[in-house]
Design a protein around this motif. Structure first.
Motif, mmCIF file in Angstrom:
data_model
loop_
_atom_site.group_PDB
_atom_site.id
_atom_site.type_symbol
_atom_site.label_atom_id
_atom_site.label_comp_id
_atom_site.label_asym_id
_atom_site.label_seq_id
_atom_site.Cartn_x
_atom_site.Cartn_y
_atom_site.Cartn_z
ATOM 1 N N ASP A 55 6.884 7.724 7.391
ATOM 2 C CA ASP A 55 5.891 8.733 7.891
ATOM 3 C C ASP A 55 4.349 8.528 7.604
ATOM 4 O OD1 ASP A 55 8.176 9.797 8.559
ATOM 5 O OD2 ASP A 55 8.093 11.316 7.418
ATOM 6 N N LEU A 56 4.254 7.459 6.377
ATOM 7 C CA LEU A 56 2.936 7.285 6.193
ATOM 8 C C LEU A 56 2.143 6.481 7.386
ATOM 9 C CD1 LEU A 56 2.980 6.493 2.450
ATOM 10 C CD2 LEU A 56 1.923 8.182 3.361
ATOM 11 N N HIS A 57 0.702 6.762 7.864
ATOM 12 C CA HIS A 57 0.458 6.017 9.151
ATOM 13 C C HIS A 57 -1.130 6.354 9.062
ATOM 14 C CE1 HIS A 57 0.938 10.528 10.379
ATOM 15 N NE2 HIS A 57 -0.246 9.952 11.235
ATOM 16 N N ILE A 58 -1.645 5.439 9.719
ATOM 17 C CA ILE A 58 -3.295 5.690 10.060
ATOM 18 C C ILE A 58 -3.462 5.903 11.320
ATOM 19 C CG2 ILE A 58 -5.269 4.523 9.941
ATOM 20 C CD1 ILE A 58 -3.368 2.250 8.080
ATOM 21 N N THR A 59 -4.094 7.085 11.788
ATOM 22 C CA THR A 59 -4.289 7.463 13.000
ATOM 23 C C THR A 59 -5.410 6.925 13.760
ATOM 24 O OG1 THR A 59 -3.206 9.694 12.966
ATOM 25 C CG2 THR A 59 -4.820 9.353 14.599
ATOM 26 N N ILE A 60 -5.231 5.862 14.482
ATOM 27 C CA ILE A 60 -6.274 5.171 15.424
ATOM 28 C C ILE A 60 -6.996 5.925 16.244
ATOM 29 C CG2 ILE A 60 -6.943 3.021 16.632
ATOM 30 C CD1 ILE A 60 -5.789 2.399 14.014
ATOM 31 N N LEU A 61 -6.085 6.937 17.015
ATOM 32 C CA LEU A 61 -6.673 7.610 17.871
ATOM 33 C C LEU A 61 -5.498 8.669 18.399
ATOM 34 C CD1 LEU A 61 -9.652 8.019 18.863
ATOM 35 C CD2 LEU A 61 -9.056 7.024 21.145
ATOM 36 N N SER A 62 -5.809 10.033 18.527
ATOM 37 C CA SER A 62 -4.730 11.020 18.809
ATOM 38 C C SER A 62 -5.180 10.986 20.452
ATOM 39 C CB SER A 62 -4.758 12.098 18.187
ATOM 40 O OG SER A 62 -4.195 13.220 18.907
ATOM 41 N N ILE A 63 -3.982 10.460 21.168
ATOM 42 C CA ILE A 63 -4.452 10.401 22.836
ATOM 43 C C ILE A 63 -4.122 11.561 23.309
ATOM 44 C CG2 ILE A 63 -3.711 9.287 24.754
ATOM 45 C CD1 ILE A 63 -5.183 7.577 22.781
ATOM 46 N N HIS A 120 -8.440 7.721 7.024
ATOM 47 C CA HIS A 120 -7.445 8.446 6.063
ATOM 48 C C HIS A 120 -5.920 8.374 6.589
ATOM 49 C CE1 HIS A 120 -8.005 12.081 8.855
ATOM 50 N NE2 HIS A 120 -6.678 12.093 8.461
ATOM 51 N N MET A 121 -5.414 8.557 5.436
ATOM 52 C CA MET A 121 -3.820 9.058 5.642
ATOM 53 C C MET A 121 -3.501 10.380 5.055
ATOM 54 S SD MET A 121 -1.508 5.409 5.254
ATOM 55 C CE MET A 121 -2.382 4.531 3.838
ATOM 56 N N VAL A 177 0.902 -1.168 0.153
ATOM 57 C CA VAL A 177 0.076 0.116 -0.008
ATOM 58 C C VAL A 177 1.016 1.198 -0.138
ATOM 59 C CG1 VAL A 177 -1.625 1.272 1.342
ATOM 60 C CG2 VAL A 177 -1.995 -1.185 1.039
ATOM 61 N N LYS A 178 1.835 1.335 0.847
ATOM 62 C CA LYS A 178 2.600 2.385 0.910
ATOM 63 C C LYS A 178 3.474 2.610 -0.322
ATOM 64 C CE LYS A 178 4.681 2.527 5.707
ATOM 65 N NZ LYS A 178 5.799 2.432 6.458
ATOM 66 N N GLN A 179 4.044 1.663 -1.249
ATOM 67 C CA GLN A 179 4.481 1.654 -2.442
ATOM 68 C C GLN A 179 3.594 2.244 -3.368
ATOM 69 O OE1 GLN A 179 7.878 1.559 -2.673
ATOM 70 N NE2 GLN A 179 7.453 2.771 -4.426
ATOM 71 N N SER A 180 2.387 1.794 -3.318
ATOM 72 C CA SER A 180 1.320 2.260 -4.294
ATOM 73 C C SER A 180 1.169 3.894 -4.212
ATOM 74 C CB SER A 180 0.092 1.736 -4.041
ATOM 75 O OG SER A 180 -0.876 1.864 -4.945
ATOM 76 N N ILE A 181 0.969 4.371 -3.120
ATOM 77 C CA ILE A 181 0.910 5.578 -2.769
ATOM 78 C C ILE A 181 2.292 6.517 -3.144
ATOM 79 C CG2 ILE A 181 0.533 7.386 -0.888
ATOM 80 C CD1 ILE A 181 -0.987 5.068 0.839
ATOM 81 N N HIS A 185 4.615 13.793 12.144
ATOM 82 C CA HIS A 185 5.069 12.304 12.251
ATOM 83 C C HIS A 185 6.291 11.855 11.854
ATOM 84 C CE1 HIS A 185 1.502 10.400 14.544
ATOM 85 N NE2 HIS A 185 0.982 11.231 14.084
ATOM 86 N N ARG A 186 7.232 12.816 11.757
ATOM 87 C CA ARG A 186 8.551 12.665 10.972
ATOM 88 C C ARG A 186 9.377 11.698 11.558
ATOM 89 N NH1 ARG A 186 8.598 18.925 10.600
ATOM 90 N NH2 ARG A 186 8.440 19.256 8.465
ATOM 91 N N GLU A 187 9.681 10.825 10.963
ATOM 92 C CA GLU A 187 10.359 9.438 11.349
ATOM 93 C C GLU A 187 11.525 9.846 12.495
ATOM 94 O OE1 GLU A 187 11.828 5.336 12.000
ATOM 95 O OE2 GLU A 187 9.849 6.434 11.293
ATOM 96 N N GLU A 188 12.361 10.938 12.265
ATOM 97 C CA GLU A 188 13.466 11.249 13.111
ATOM 98 C C GLU A 188 12.876 11.981 14.395
ATOM 99 O OE1 GLU A 188 12.935 14.782 9.951
ATOM 100 O OE2 GLU A 188 12.848 12.670 10.273
ATOM 101 N N LYS A 189 11.714 12.305 14.357
ATOM 102 C CA LYS A 189 11.114 12.649 15.753
ATOM 103 C C LYS A 189 10.162 11.986 16.345
ATOM 104 C CE LYS A 189 11.831 17.460 14.577
ATOM 105 N NZ LYS A 189 11.165 18.802 14.284
ATOM 106 N N VAL A 190 9.729 10.828 15.867
ATOM 107 C CA VAL A 190 9.035 9.867 16.488
ATOM 108 C C VAL A 190 9.593 8.937 17.512
ATOM 109 C CG1 VAL A 190 7.559 7.523 16.140
ATOM 110 C CG2 VAL A 190 7.375 9.619 14.622
#
Length: 228
Positions: A74-82, A168-169, A49-53, A213-218
């Protein structure tokens, strides 16, 4: 919620703005002093899915190279923002073990679920990949987490900005004025019904994250496997 209808309404409203050059640009995308941070429960799409996007985004980049494009990690699906991002928040300031316990308990009775990613929609500030869950497991999980956190006494800001119901993403954020806005809009319209594939969500992550959601800051805090 009828997700397809909701996405369609977002698209129609945003497209009208785009055609009038009414884009909302994010002034903080390159800001060195942006110290907003939060806590998010998320899922990662499959590699396919990532590669398709990403392949689709490459086409858009040729037309609008100055905008902000989400990268592979960085692509992700937010389940819930806590805890929604706010300045100077740090996971070190909370008892993350308690958060992990609550989430672990909530996911214990939730089975893996599939999400199909088909087409794009938009807001005035970004382009989104549309996600469609195959059953009600995601909604059950979100509602369980909402109820549990409200009763827990732990810091959270669930639903304070808006109640998350979509799957969404975020793929593109608007960073600066377009040299070829008409070409950009046409290219995005061509992705309106594109099939990006589907994947089964079997694992979730609790992370500390910046606004993008930058990888270097996650900061990865816990992982949770959904029950079979």
């Amino acid at each position: 919620m009828d997700l397809k209808d909701h996405y369609n309404k977002m698209w129609t409203a945003s497209l009208q703005k785009f055609k009038k050059q009414q884009f909302q640009f994010d002034p903080l995308l390159d800001a060195d002093d942006d110290n907003r941070y939060g806590l998010t429960l998320l899922a990662r799409p499959s590699e396919e899915v990532k590669q398709s996007i990403l392949d689709a985004l490459e086409e858009i980049k040729r037309i609008a190279p100055s905008q902000y494009y989400y990268s592979h990690p960085d692509l992700h699906i937010t389940i819930l923002s806590i805890i929604s991002c706010y300045p100077c928040f740090s996971p070190d300031a909370i008892d993350t073990e308690e958060y992990c316990k609550i989430i672990s308990s909530a996911v214990a009775s939730v089975a893996p679920f599939r999400i199909s990613f088909c087409g794009v929609t938009a807001s005035s500030s970004c382009i989104l990949i549309q996600g469609f869950p195959g059953n009600d497991q995601l909604q059950i999980l979100r509602n369980t987490l909402r109820d549990t956190f409200r009763q827990s006494g732990l810091q959270h800001s669930i639903d304070k900005r808006y109640q998350l119901q979509t799957t969404h993403m975020t793929a593109i954020r608007f960073k600066e004025s377009f040299a070829e806005s008409e070409a950009f809009v046409k290219a995005i319209e061509n992705l309106r019904e594109k099939d990006f594939g589907s994947c089964s969500v079997k694992q979730l992550e609790l992370v500390g994250n910046d606004w993008y959601h930058r990888e270097e800051k996650v900061q990865r805090i816990c992982k949770f496997k959904l029950s079979n």
